[in-house]
Motif scaffolding. Sequence first.
Motif, PDB file in Angstrom:
ATOM      1  N   ARG A 190       0.961  -1.153   0.030  1.00  0.00           N
ATOM      2  CA  ARG A 190       0.029  -0.081   0.086  1.00  0.00           C
ATOM      3  C   ARG A 190       0.814   1.131   0.213  1.00  0.00           C
ATOM      4  O   ARG A 190       0.717   2.023  -0.747  1.00  0.00           O
ATOM      5  CB  ARG A 190      -0.941   0.039   1.137  1.00  0.00           C
ATOM      6  CG  ARG A 190      -2.119   0.913   1.052  1.00  0.00           C
ATOM      7  CD  ARG A 190      -3.125   0.621   0.061  1.00  0.00           C
ATOM      8  NE  ARG A 190      -3.354  -0.922  -0.027  1.00  0.00           N
ATOM      9  CZ  ARG A 190      -4.406  -1.198   0.535  1.00  0.00           C
ATOM     10  NH1 ARG A 190      -5.375  -0.455   1.245  1.00  0.00           N
ATOM     11  NH2 ARG A 190      -4.850  -2.453   0.359  1.00  0.00           N
ATOM     12  N   ARG A 206       2.241   2.988  -3.353  1.00  0.00           N
ATOM     13  CA  ARG A 206       1.441   3.600  -4.626  1.00  0.00           C
ATOM     14  C   ARG A 206       1.980   5.088  -4.963  1.00  0.00           C
ATOM     15  O   ARG A 206       1.866   5.326  -5.829  1.00  0.00           O
ATOM     16  CB  ARG A 206      -0.195   3.723  -4.202  1.00  0.00           C
ATOM     17  CG  ARG A 206      -0.527   2.246  -3.910  1.00  0.00           C
ATOM     18  CD  ARG A 206      -1.906   2.138  -3.547  1.00  0.00           C
ATOM     19  NE  ARG A 206      -2.598   0.792  -3.392  1.00  0.00           N
ATOM     20  CZ  ARG A 206      -3.696   0.413  -3.202  1.00  0.00           C
ATOM     21  NH1 ARG A 206      -4.541   1.326  -3.901  1.00  0.00           N
ATOM     22  NH2 ARG A 206      -4.218  -0.593  -3.200  1.00  0.00           N
ATOM     23  N   TYR A 225       2.501   2.535 -10.730  1.00  0.00           N
ATOM     24  CA  TYR A 225       1.114   2.383 -10.077  1.00  0.00           C
ATOM     25  C   TYR A 225      -0.003   2.865 -11.003  1.00  0.00           C
ATOM     26  O   TYR A 225      -1.115   2.107 -11.128  1.00  0.00           O
ATOM     27  CB  TYR A 225       1.227   3.354  -8.862  1.00  0.00           C
ATOM     28  CG  TYR A 225      -0.306   3.584  -8.429  1.00  0.00           C
ATOM     29  CD1 TYR A 225      -0.902   2.438  -7.758  1.00  0.00           C
ATOM     30  CD2 TYR A 225      -0.726   4.935  -8.303  1.00  0.00           C
ATOM     31  CE1 TYR A 225      -2.030   2.728  -7.165  1.00  0.00           C
ATOM     32  CE2 TYR A 225      -2.057   4.998  -7.733  1.00  0.00           C
ATOM     33  CZ  TYR A 225      -2.743   3.950  -6.908  1.00  0.00           C
ATOM     34  OH  TYR A 225      -3.847   4.042  -6.463  1.00  0.00           O
ATOM     35  N   LEU A 239      -3.131   0.612 -12.005  1.00  0.00           N
ATOM     36  CA  LEU A 239      -4.587   0.756 -11.354  1.00  0.00           C
ATOM     37  C   LEU A 239      -5.632   0.873 -12.728  1.00  0.00           C
ATOM     38  O   LEU A 239      -6.530   0.195 -12.315  1.00  0.00           O
ATOM     39  CB  LEU A 239      -4.514   2.121 -10.722  1.00  0.00           C
ATOM     40  CG  LEU A 239      -5.621   2.780 -10.400  1.00  0.00           C
ATOM     41  CD1 LEU A 239      -6.489   1.958  -9.221  1.00  0.00           C
ATOM     42  CD2 LEU A 239      -5.679   4.093  -9.995  1.00  0.00           C
ATOM     43  N   ARG A 297      -8.618  -2.041 -12.878  1.00  0.00           N
ATOM     44  CA  ARG A 297      -9.934  -1.696 -12.821  1.00  0.00           C
ATOM     45  C   ARG A 297     -10.708  -2.219 -13.944  1.00  0.00           C
ATOM     46  O   ARG A 297     -11.813  -2.490 -14.045  1.00  0.00           O
ATOM     47  CB  ARG A 297      -9.948   0.218 -12.960  1.00  0.00           C
ATOM     48  CG  ARG A 297      -9.682   0.654 -11.842  1.00  0.00           C
ATOM     49  CD  ARG A 297      -9.462   2.220 -12.020  1.00  0.00           C
ATOM     50  NE  ARG A 297      -9.484   2.864 -10.600  1.00  0.00           N
ATOM     51  CZ  ARG A 297      -9.290   4.018 -10.711  1.00  0.00           C
ATOM     52  NH1 ARG A 297      -9.027   4.922 -11.889  1.00  0.00           N
ATOM     53  NH2 ARG A 297      -9.237   5.020  -9.557  1.00  0.00           N
ATOM     54  N   GLU A 334     -13.672  -5.049  -4.963  1.00  0.00           N
ATOM     55  CA  GLU A 334     -12.853  -3.886  -4.717  1.00  0.00           C
ATOM     56  C   GLU A 334     -11.889  -4.153  -3.645  1.00  0.00           C
ATOM     57  O   GLU A 334     -11.006  -3.714  -3.946  1.00  0.00           O
ATOM     58  CB  GLU A 334     -14.159  -2.716  -4.272  1.00  0.00           C
ATOM     59  CG  GLU A 334     -14.799  -2.421  -5.278  1.00  0.00           C
ATOM     60  CD  GLU A 334     -15.918  -1.114  -4.892  1.00  0.00           C
ATOM     61  OE1 GLU A 334     -15.950  -1.033  -3.525  1.00  0.00           O
ATOM     62  OE2 GLU A 334     -16.793  -0.895  -5.582  1.00  0.00           O
ATOM     63  N   GLY A 335     -12.042  -4.868  -2.457  1.00  0.00           N
ATOM     64  CA  GLY A 335     -10.948  -5.277  -1.597  1.00  0.00           C
ATOM     65  C   GLY A 335      -9.866  -6.218  -2.247  1.00  0.00           C
ATOM     66  O   GLY A 335      -8.707  -6.141  -2.084  1.00  0.00           O
ATOM     67  N   GLN A 375      -9.298  -6.160  -5.594  1.00  0.00           N
ATOM     68  CA  GLN A 375      -8.592  -5.418  -6.600  1.00  0.00           C
ATOM     69  C   GLN A 375      -7.433  -4.639  -5.831  1.00  0.00           C
ATOM     70  O   GLN A 375      -6.619  -4.580  -6.340  1.00  0.00           O
ATOM     71  CB  GLN A 375      -9.609  -4.844  -7.133  1.00  0.00           C
ATOM     72  CG  GLN A 375     -10.701  -5.417  -8.149  1.00  0.00           C
ATOM     73  CD  GLN A 375     -11.449  -4.212  -8.955  1.00  0.00           C
ATOM     74  OE1 GLN A 375     -12.172  -3.606  -8.338  1.00  0.00           O
ATOM     75  NE2 GLN A 375     -11.409  -4.550 -10.162  1.00  0.00           N
ATOM     76  N   GLU A 376      -7.838  -4.127  -4.653  1.00  0.00           N
ATOM     77  CA  GLU A 376      -7.089  -3.431  -4.078  1.00  0.00           C
ATOM     78  C   GLU A 376      -5.784  -4.326  -3.411  1.00  0.00           C
ATOM     79  O   GLU A 376      -4.386  -3.832  -3.726  1.00  0.00           O
ATOM     80  CB  GLU A 376      -7.436  -2.860  -2.488  1.00  0.00           C
ATOM     81  CG  GLU A 376      -8.628  -1.645  -2.853  1.00  0.00           C
ATOM     82  CD  GLU A 376      -7.803  -0.685  -3.710  1.00  0.00           C
ATOM     83  OE1 GLU A 376      -6.997  -0.234  -3.256  1.00  0.00           O
ATOM     84  OE2 GLU A 376      -8.602  -0.114  -4.536  1.00  0.00           O
ATOM     85  N   GLU A 377      -5.980  -5.591  -3.078  1.00  0.00           N
ATOM     86  CA  GLU A 377      -4.870  -6.461  -2.984  1.00  0.00           C
ATOM     87  C   GLU A 377      -4.142  -6.851  -4.081  1.00  0.00           C
ATOM     88  O   GLU A 377      -2.923  -6.926  -3.996  1.00  0.00           O
ATOM     89  CB  GLU A 377      -5.540  -7.953  -2.100  1.00  0.00           C
ATOM     90  CG  GLU A 377      -6.147  -7.633  -0.925  1.00  0.00           C
ATOM     91  CD  GLU A 377      -6.813  -8.969  -0.477  1.00  0.00           C
ATOM     92  OE1 GLU A 377      -6.755  -9.984  -1.037  1.00  0.00           O
ATOM     93  OE2 GLU A 377      -7.201  -8.957   0.685  1.00  0.00           O
ATOM     94  N   ASP A 419      -1.613  -4.226  -4.475  1.00  0.00           N
ATOM     95  CA  ASP A 419      -0.393  -4.484  -3.656  1.00  0.00           C
ATOM     96  C   ASP A 419       0.523  -5.352  -3.970  1.00  0.00           C
ATOM     97  O   ASP A 419       1.549  -4.990  -3.886  1.00  0.00           O
ATOM     98  CB  ASP A 419      -1.181  -4.580  -2.445  1.00  0.00           C
ATOM     99  CG  ASP A 419      -1.954  -3.211  -1.883  1.00  0.00           C
ATOM    100  OD1 ASP A 419      -1.760  -2.035  -2.171  1.00  0.00           O
ATOM    101  OD2 ASP A 419      -2.677  -3.609  -0.808  1.00  0.00           O
TER     102      ASP A 419
END
Length: 402
Positions: free
Chosen positions: A86, A89, A95, A99, A103, A119-120, A122-124, A127
Amino acid sequence: MPLRRAQGDGPASSRWAGGTKADLNAKRKKKVAHIYEALNSDPADVDALRRLAIDEGGLLTDEIRQRVWPKLLNVSTSDLPLVSGRSLRQISKDYQQVLLDVRRSLRRFPPGMPDEQREGLQEELIDVILLVLQQNPQLHYYQGYHDIVVTFLLVVGEKLATPLVEKLSTHHLRDFMEPTMDNTKHILNYLMPIIDQVNPELHDFMQSAEVGTIFALSWLITWFGHVLSDFRHVVRLYDFFLACHPLMPIYFAAVIVLHREQEVLDCDCDMASVHHLLSQIPQDLPYETLISRAGDLFVQFPPSRLAREVAAQQQAERTAASTFKDFELVSAQQRPDMVLRRRFQGLLRPEDPAKVVLTKPRTNRFVKLAVMGLTVALGAAALAVVKSALEWAPKFQLQLFP
Protein backbone atom coordinates in the motif's frame (compact mmCIF):
# COMPACT_ATOMS: atom_id res chain seq x y z
CA MET A 1 -7.89 -16.35 3.45
CA PRO A 2 -8.19 -17.18 -0.24
CA LEU A 3 -11.47 -16.59 -1.93
CA ARG A 4 -13.83 -19.54 -2.10
CA ARG A 5 -15.16 -19.41 -5.62
CA ALA A 6 -18.61 -20.81 -6.21
CA GLN A 7 -17.72 -22.27 -9.59
CA GLY A 8 -14.03 -23.01 -9.18
CA ASP A 9 -13.53 -25.32 -6.26
CA GLY A 10 -14.34 -28.52 -8.07
CA PRO A 11 -12.08 -30.37 -10.45
CA ALA A 12 -10.79 -28.39 -13.38
CA SER A 13 -12.63 -30.80 -15.59
CA SER A 14 -15.25 -33.16 -14.21
CA ARG A 15 -15.56 -34.81 -17.60
CA TRP A 16 -12.95 -37.49 -17.02
CA ALA A 17 -13.15 -40.05 -19.77
CA GLY A 18 -15.47 -43.00 -19.24
CA GLY A 19 -17.06 -44.54 -16.19
CA THR A 20 -20.15 -43.97 -14.09
CA LYS A 21 -20.49 -41.16 -11.59
CA ALA A 22 -19.47 -43.58 -8.86
CA ASP A 23 -16.39 -44.55 -10.86
CA LEU A 24 -15.43 -40.92 -11.33
CA ASN A 25 -15.86 -40.18 -7.63
CA ALA A 26 -13.70 -43.18 -6.77
CA LYS A 27 -11.06 -42.03 -9.25
CA ARG A 28 -11.12 -38.54 -7.77
CA LYS A 29 -10.78 -39.82 -4.20
CA LYS A 30 -7.88 -42.03 -5.23
CA LYS A 31 -6.08 -39.11 -6.80
CA VAL A 32 -6.67 -36.91 -3.76
CA ALA A 33 -5.20 -39.66 -1.59
CA HIS A 34 -2.11 -39.83 -3.83
CA ILE A 35 -1.67 -36.06 -3.60
CA TYR A 36 -1.83 -35.99 0.17
CA GLU A 37 0.46 -38.99 0.39
CA ALA A 38 3.04 -37.07 -1.64
CA LEU A 39 2.51 -33.93 0.45
CA ASN A 40 2.86 -35.78 3.74
CA SER A 41 6.08 -37.51 2.78
CA ASP A 42 9.17 -36.25 4.59
CA PRO A 43 10.34 -34.45 2.59
CA ALA A 44 7.37 -33.89 0.29
CA ASP A 45 7.54 -35.99 -2.87
CA VAL A 46 7.73 -33.14 -5.35
CA ASP A 47 8.30 -35.50 -8.27
CA ALA A 48 4.97 -37.18 -7.59
CA LEU A 49 3.27 -33.81 -7.14
CA ARG A 50 4.50 -32.70 -10.55
CA ARG A 51 3.22 -35.87 -12.13
CA LEU A 52 -0.15 -35.47 -10.44
CA ALA A 53 -0.39 -31.82 -11.52
CA ILE A 54 0.25 -32.86 -15.13
CA ASP A 55 -2.03 -35.88 -14.86
CA GLU A 56 -5.67 -35.77 -15.97
CA GLY A 57 -7.76 -33.34 -13.96
CA GLY A 58 -4.79 -31.53 -12.44
CA LEU A 59 -4.84 -30.73 -8.73
CA LEU A 60 -8.64 -30.80 -8.45
CA THR A 61 -9.32 -28.17 -5.76
CA ASP A 62 -8.05 -24.81 -4.54
CA GLU A 63 -7.40 -26.29 -1.10
CA ILE A 64 -4.95 -28.70 -2.68
CA ARG A 65 -3.41 -26.00 -4.87
CA GLN A 66 -2.71 -23.90 -1.79
CA ARG A 67 -0.43 -26.67 -0.60
CA VAL A 68 0.99 -27.96 -3.88
CA TRP A 69 1.73 -24.79 -5.85
CA PRO A 70 4.32 -23.65 -3.26
CA LYS A 71 6.01 -27.06 -3.58
CA LEU A 72 6.12 -26.80 -7.36
CA LEU A 73 7.72 -23.36 -7.07
CA ASN A 74 9.98 -24.28 -4.13
CA VAL A 75 8.51 -21.58 -1.90
CA SER A 76 8.51 -22.08 1.86
CA THR A 77 5.16 -21.37 3.49
CA SER A 78 6.40 -21.28 7.08
CA ASP A 79 6.20 -17.90 8.83
CA LEU A 80 5.15 -15.92 5.77
CA PRO A 81 5.23 -12.20 6.62
CA LEU A 82 2.34 -10.13 5.30
CA VAL A 83 4.10 -7.18 3.75
CA SER A 84 1.74 -4.63 2.26
CA GLY A 85 2.41 -2.78 -0.94
CA ARG A 86 0.00 0.00 0.00
CA SER A 87 2.81 2.43 0.84
CA LEU A 88 4.35 1.96 -2.61
CA ARG A 89 1.51 3.60 -4.50
CA GLN A 90 2.94 7.07 -4.20
CA ILE A 91 6.42 6.13 -5.36
CA SER A 92 5.91 3.35 -7.90
CA LYS A 93 6.35 4.37 -11.53
CA ASP A 94 3.96 1.57 -12.51
CA TYR A 95 1.11 2.45 -10.17
CA GLN A 96 -1.08 4.34 -12.65
CA GLN A 97 -0.84 1.63 -15.32
CA VAL A 98 -1.44 -1.14 -12.78
CA LEU A 99 -4.44 0.76 -11.45
CA LEU A 100 -5.94 1.10 -14.93
CA ASP A 101 -5.42 -2.59 -15.72
CA VAL A 102 -6.87 -3.74 -12.41
CA ARG A 103 -9.94 -1.57 -12.86
CA ARG A 104 -10.50 -3.30 -16.20
CA SER A 105 -10.24 -6.74 -14.62
CA LEU A 106 -13.87 -7.12 -13.55
CA ARG A 107 -14.41 -10.22 -15.70
CA ARG A 108 -11.64 -12.05 -13.85
CA PHE A 109 -13.70 -12.14 -10.65
CA PRO A 110 -16.56 -14.56 -10.03
CA PRO A 111 -19.91 -13.29 -11.32
CA GLY A 112 -22.22 -12.22 -8.57
CA MET A 113 -19.45 -11.31 -6.15
CA PRO A 114 -20.49 -8.37 -3.95
CA ASP A 115 -18.91 -5.11 -5.10
CA GLU A 116 -17.29 -4.51 -1.71
CA GLN A 117 -15.55 -7.88 -1.76
CA ARG A 118 -14.39 -7.48 -5.35
CA GLU A 119 -13.07 -3.99 -4.71
CA GLY A 120 -11.13 -5.30 -1.71
CA LEU A 121 -9.56 -8.00 -3.85
CA GLN A 122 -8.66 -5.46 -6.52
CA GLU A 123 -6.84 -3.42 -3.88
CA GLU A 124 -4.95 -6.54 -2.82
CA LEU A 125 -4.13 -7.25 -6.46
CA ILE A 126 -2.54 -3.82 -6.84
CA ASP A 127 -0.54 -4.32 -3.64
CA VAL A 128 0.83 -7.72 -4.67
CA ILE A 129 1.94 -6.43 -8.06
CA LEU A 130 3.62 -3.31 -6.69
CA LEU A 131 5.38 -5.25 -3.95
CA VAL A 132 6.84 -7.82 -6.34
CA LEU A 133 8.04 -5.06 -8.66
CA GLN A 134 9.54 -3.05 -5.80
CA GLN A 135 11.44 -6.07 -4.48
CA ASN A 136 12.71 -6.94 -7.96
CA PRO A 137 13.65 -3.73 -9.79
CA GLN A 138 15.03 -5.77 -12.71
CA LEU A 139 11.45 -6.77 -13.55
CA HIS A 140 9.30 -4.55 -15.77
CA TYR A 141 5.52 -4.55 -15.60
CA TYR A 142 3.59 -5.49 -18.72
CA GLN A 143 -0.11 -5.32 -19.52
CA GLY A 144 -1.48 -8.79 -18.89
CA TYR A 145 0.71 -9.49 -15.88
CA HIS A 146 -2.23 -8.71 -13.63
CA ASP A 147 -4.18 -11.57 -15.25
CA ILE A 148 -1.64 -14.02 -13.89
CA VAL A 149 -1.42 -12.38 -10.47
CA VAL A 150 -5.19 -12.34 -9.99
CA THR A 151 -5.29 -16.10 -10.58
CA PHE A 152 -2.88 -16.66 -7.71
CA LEU A 153 -4.73 -14.17 -5.53
CA LEU A 154 -8.07 -15.92 -6.06
CA VAL A 155 -6.62 -19.37 -5.39
CA VAL A 156 -4.20 -18.86 -2.49
CA GLY A 157 -4.93 -15.41 -1.02
CA GLU A 158 -2.74 -12.32 -0.73
CA LYS A 159 -0.29 -13.58 1.88
CA LEU A 160 0.80 -16.61 -0.13
CA ALA A 161 0.27 -15.07 -3.55
CA THR A 162 3.07 -12.55 -3.05
CA PRO A 163 5.99 -15.01 -2.66
CA LEU A 164 4.55 -17.37 -5.30
CA VAL A 165 4.15 -14.60 -7.85
CA GLU A 166 7.61 -13.30 -7.03
CA LYS A 167 9.20 -16.70 -7.70
CA LEU A 168 7.16 -17.14 -10.86
CA SER A 169 8.11 -13.66 -12.07
CA THR A 170 11.82 -14.18 -11.60
CA HIS A 171 11.76 -17.53 -13.40
CA HIS A 172 8.90 -18.61 -15.68
CA LEU A 173 7.75 -15.08 -16.53
CA ARG A 174 11.11 -13.36 -16.54
CA ASP A 175 11.36 -13.06 -20.31
CA PHE A 176 8.05 -11.19 -20.46
CA MET A 177 9.34 -8.73 -17.85
CA GLU A 178 12.43 -7.58 -19.70
CA PRO A 179 12.78 -3.92 -20.74
CA THR A 180 11.97 -4.87 -24.35
CA MET A 181 9.79 -7.52 -25.99
CA ASP A 182 12.75 -9.19 -27.69
CA ASN A 183 12.66 -12.32 -25.52
CA THR A 184 8.88 -12.52 -25.73
CA LYS A 185 9.07 -12.40 -29.52
CA HIS A 186 11.77 -15.06 -29.38
CA ILE A 187 9.45 -17.38 -27.45
CA LEU A 188 6.60 -16.68 -29.87
CA ASN A 189 8.95 -17.73 -32.65
CA TYR A 190 8.71 -21.31 -31.37
CA LEU A 191 5.07 -21.49 -32.40
CA MET A 192 5.48 -21.94 -36.14
CA PRO A 193 8.33 -24.50 -35.97
CA ILE A 194 6.22 -26.65 -33.63
CA ILE A 195 3.29 -26.48 -36.05
CA ASP A 196 5.64 -27.23 -38.96
CA GLN A 197 6.89 -30.40 -37.28
CA VAL A 198 3.36 -31.78 -37.07
CA ASN A 199 1.44 -30.27 -39.97
CA PRO A 200 3.53 -28.73 -42.76
CA GLU A 201 0.42 -27.98 -44.81
CA LEU A 202 -1.08 -25.88 -42.03
CA HIS A 203 2.28 -24.21 -41.43
CA ASP A 204 2.66 -23.30 -45.09
CA PHE A 205 -0.89 -21.95 -45.29
CA MET A 206 -0.27 -19.70 -42.28
CA GLN A 207 3.02 -18.55 -43.75
CA SER A 208 1.34 -17.74 -47.03
CA ALA A 209 -1.32 -15.77 -45.16
CA GLU A 210 1.45 -13.89 -43.35
CA VAL A 211 -0.55 -14.11 -40.15
CA GLY A 212 2.50 -14.14 -37.91
CA THR A 213 2.20 -15.07 -34.23
CA ILE A 214 0.82 -11.93 -32.61
CA PHE A 215 -2.59 -13.60 -32.23
CA ALA A 216 -1.04 -15.82 -29.53
CA LEU A 217 0.64 -13.01 -27.57
CA SER A 218 -2.13 -12.59 -24.98
CA TRP A 219 -2.35 -16.37 -24.59
CA LEU A 220 1.32 -16.60 -23.78
CA ILE A 221 1.89 -13.62 -21.49
CA THR A 222 -1.22 -14.31 -19.36
CA TRP A 223 -0.95 -18.11 -19.38
CA PHE A 224 -4.37 -18.02 -21.09
CA GLY A 225 -5.92 -16.31 -18.07
CA HIS A 226 -7.07 -13.34 -20.13
CA VAL A 227 -8.76 -15.33 -22.90
CA LEU A 228 -10.52 -18.17 -21.05
CA SER A 229 -13.79 -17.32 -19.38
CA ASP A 230 -14.12 -20.42 -17.17
CA PHE A 231 -11.79 -20.13 -14.20
CA ARG A 232 -11.68 -23.92 -13.80
CA HIS A 233 -9.89 -24.20 -17.12
CA VAL A 234 -7.47 -21.44 -16.18
CA VAL A 235 -6.34 -23.09 -12.96
CA ARG A 236 -6.14 -26.48 -14.67
CA LEU A 237 -3.66 -24.98 -17.13
CA TYR A 238 -1.75 -23.34 -14.29
CA ASP A 239 -1.37 -26.74 -12.61
CA PHE A 240 0.14 -28.02 -15.86
CA PHE A 241 2.40 -25.04 -16.55
CA LEU A 242 3.73 -24.83 -12.98
CA ALA A 243 4.80 -28.46 -13.17
CA CYS A 244 6.56 -28.05 -16.52
CA HIS A 245 9.19 -26.19 -18.46
CA PRO A 246 8.69 -22.42 -18.97
CA LEU A 247 8.09 -22.95 -22.70
CA MET A 248 5.15 -25.30 -22.21
CA PRO A 249 2.57 -22.50 -22.76
CA ILE A 250 3.83 -22.01 -26.33
CA TYR A 251 3.45 -25.74 -26.97
CA PHE A 252 -0.10 -25.52 -25.67
CA ALA A 253 -0.72 -22.56 -27.98
CA ALA A 254 0.55 -24.67 -30.87
CA VAL A 255 -1.81 -27.55 -30.15
CA ILE A 256 -4.75 -25.17 -30.07
CA VAL A 257 -3.87 -24.02 -33.58
CA LEU A 258 -3.32 -27.61 -34.71
CA HIS A 259 -6.66 -28.61 -33.19
CA ARG A 260 -8.33 -25.93 -35.34
CA GLU A 261 -6.58 -27.03 -38.53
CA GLN A 262 -9.68 -27.38 -40.68
CA GLU A 263 -11.10 -24.04 -39.58
CA VAL A 264 -7.85 -22.34 -40.53
CA LEU A 265 -7.56 -24.07 -43.90
CA ASP A 266 -11.16 -23.14 -44.69
CA CYS A 267 -10.30 -19.45 -44.24
CA ASP A 268 -9.33 -17.08 -46.99
CA CYS A 269 -5.56 -17.18 -47.18
CA ASP A 270 -4.95 -13.66 -45.99
CA MET A 271 -3.67 -12.15 -42.79
CA ALA A 272 -6.91 -10.47 -41.70
CA SER A 273 -9.07 -13.60 -42.06
CA VAL A 274 -6.68 -16.02 -40.37
CA HIS A 275 -5.76 -13.58 -37.59
CA HIS A 276 -9.44 -12.90 -36.84
CA LEU A 277 -10.18 -16.61 -36.60
CA LEU A 278 -7.23 -17.53 -34.41
CA SER A 279 -7.52 -14.54 -32.09
CA GLN A 280 -11.00 -15.70 -31.08
CA ILE A 281 -10.13 -18.66 -28.89
CA PRO A 282 -12.94 -21.25 -28.49
CA GLN A 283 -14.17 -21.78 -24.94
CA ASP A 284 -15.17 -25.42 -25.43
CA LEU A 285 -11.72 -26.83 -26.17
CA PRO A 286 -10.96 -30.46 -25.17
CA TYR A 287 -8.50 -29.26 -22.54
CA GLU A 288 -7.30 -32.62 -21.23
CA THR A 289 -6.63 -33.90 -24.75
CA LEU A 290 -4.76 -30.73 -25.66
CA ILE A 291 -2.71 -30.86 -22.47
CA SER A 292 -1.80 -34.43 -23.31
CA ARG A 293 -0.77 -33.47 -26.84
CA ALA A 294 1.26 -30.49 -25.66
CA GLY A 295 3.22 -32.75 -23.33
CA ASP A 296 3.78 -35.28 -26.10
CA LEU A 297 5.02 -32.62 -28.50
CA PHE A 298 7.38 -31.14 -25.94
CA VAL A 299 8.97 -34.55 -25.44
CA GLN A 300 9.25 -35.32 -29.13
CA PHE A 301 10.29 -31.84 -30.24
CA PRO A 302 12.05 -30.26 -27.24
CA PRO A 303 13.26 -26.65 -27.43
CA SER A 304 16.82 -27.79 -28.12
CA ARG A 305 15.64 -29.50 -31.32
CA LEU A 306 13.70 -26.47 -32.55
CA ALA A 307 16.18 -23.80 -31.52
CA ARG A 308 18.02 -23.59 -34.82
CA GLU A 309 14.79 -22.96 -36.73
CA VAL A 310 13.81 -20.35 -34.18
CA ALA A 311 17.21 -18.70 -34.38
CA ALA A 312 16.75 -18.36 -38.12
CA GLN A 313 13.77 -16.09 -37.40
CA GLN A 314 15.37 -14.12 -34.62
CA GLN A 315 18.79 -14.07 -33.08
CA ALA A 316 18.64 -16.24 -29.98
CA GLU A 317 18.76 -14.58 -26.59
CA ARG A 318 19.57 -16.05 -23.22
CA THR A 319 16.06 -16.70 -21.93
CA ALA A 320 14.51 -18.20 -18.84
CA ALA A 321 14.06 -21.46 -20.71
CA SER A 322 17.80 -21.74 -21.30
CA THR A 323 18.55 -21.33 -17.62
CA PHE A 324 15.68 -23.37 -16.24
CA LYS A 325 18.13 -26.07 -15.18
CA ASP A 326 19.39 -23.57 -12.58
CA PHE A 327 15.92 -23.20 -11.11
CA GLU A 328 15.76 -25.92 -8.47
CA LEU A 329 12.27 -27.21 -7.77
CA VAL A 330 13.26 -29.02 -4.58
CA SER A 331 14.42 -32.21 -6.28
CA ALA A 332 17.64 -31.99 -8.26
CA GLN A 333 17.28 -35.46 -9.74
CA GLN A 334 13.92 -35.29 -11.48
CA ARG A 335 12.42 -32.68 -13.73
CA PRO A 336 8.81 -32.53 -14.90
CA ASP A 337 9.72 -32.86 -18.56
CA MET A 338 11.23 -36.26 -17.81
CA VAL A 339 7.85 -37.28 -16.45
CA LEU A 340 6.43 -36.42 -19.83
CA ARG A 341 9.23 -38.19 -21.62
CA ARG A 342 8.73 -41.39 -19.66
CA ARG A 343 5.01 -41.19 -20.34
CA PHE A 344 5.59 -40.70 -24.06
CA GLN A 345 8.01 -43.61 -24.32
CA GLY A 346 5.67 -45.81 -22.31
CA LEU A 347 2.67 -45.07 -24.49
CA LEU A 348 4.15 -44.82 -27.97
CA ARG A 349 5.61 -48.24 -28.77
CA PRO A 350 6.63 -49.80 -32.08
CA GLU A 351 3.63 -52.13 -31.91
CA ASP A 352 1.30 -49.12 -31.84
CA PRO A 353 1.67 -47.81 -35.42
CA ALA A 354 -1.80 -46.29 -35.36
CA LYS A 355 -0.57 -43.75 -32.85
CA VAL A 356 2.15 -42.44 -35.15
CA VAL A 357 1.29 -39.91 -37.82
CA LEU A 358 3.89 -39.25 -40.49
CA THR A 359 4.06 -35.74 -41.81
CA LYS A 360 4.66 -35.27 -45.49
CA PRO A 361 8.33 -35.28 -46.54
CA ARG A 362 9.87 -32.17 -47.99
CA THR A 363 12.92 -31.46 -50.06
CA ASN A 364 16.10 -31.72 -47.99
CA ARG A 365 14.13 -32.52 -44.87
CA PHE A 366 13.74 -35.68 -42.86
CA VAL A 367 10.34 -37.27 -42.54
CA LYS A 368 9.02 -36.13 -39.16
CA LEU A 369 7.07 -38.05 -36.60
CA ALA A 370 4.14 -36.36 -34.92
CA VAL A 371 2.08 -37.44 -31.97
CA MET A 372 -1.14 -35.63 -32.72
CA GLY A 373 -2.74 -39.05 -33.01
CA LEU A 374 -1.71 -39.88 -29.48
CA THR A 375 -4.87 -38.88 -27.66
CA VAL A 376 -4.62 -41.12 -24.65
CA ALA A 377 -5.89 -39.15 -21.67
CA LEU A 378 -3.30 -37.88 -19.23
CA GLY A 379 -4.70 -40.27 -16.69
CA ALA A 380 -2.37 -42.77 -18.27
CA ALA A 381 0.52 -40.71 -16.92
CA ALA A 382 -0.25 -42.21 -13.54
CA LEU A 383 1.21 -45.45 -14.90
CA ALA A 384 4.50 -43.75 -15.65
CA VAL A 385 6.11 -44.07 -12.24
CA VAL A 386 8.68 -41.34 -11.68
CA LYS A 387 12.20 -42.63 -11.12
CA SER A 388 15.56 -40.92 -10.83
CA ALA A 389 16.69 -38.94 -13.84
CA LEU A 390 20.03 -40.65 -13.45
CA GLU A 391 18.50 -43.72 -15.06
CA TRP A 392 18.25 -41.85 -18.34
CA ALA A 393 20.95 -42.13 -20.96
CA PRO A 394 21.65 -39.94 -22.70
CA LYS A 395 20.70 -37.36 -20.12
CA PHE A 396 17.71 -35.29 -21.18
CA GLN A 397 18.82 -31.68 -21.46
CA LEU A 398 16.64 -28.60 -21.07
CA GLN A 399 18.94 -26.07 -22.71
CA LEU A 400 17.72 -24.21 -25.75
CA PHE A 401 20.85 -25.15 -27.65
CA PRO A 402 22.69 -28.49 -27.72
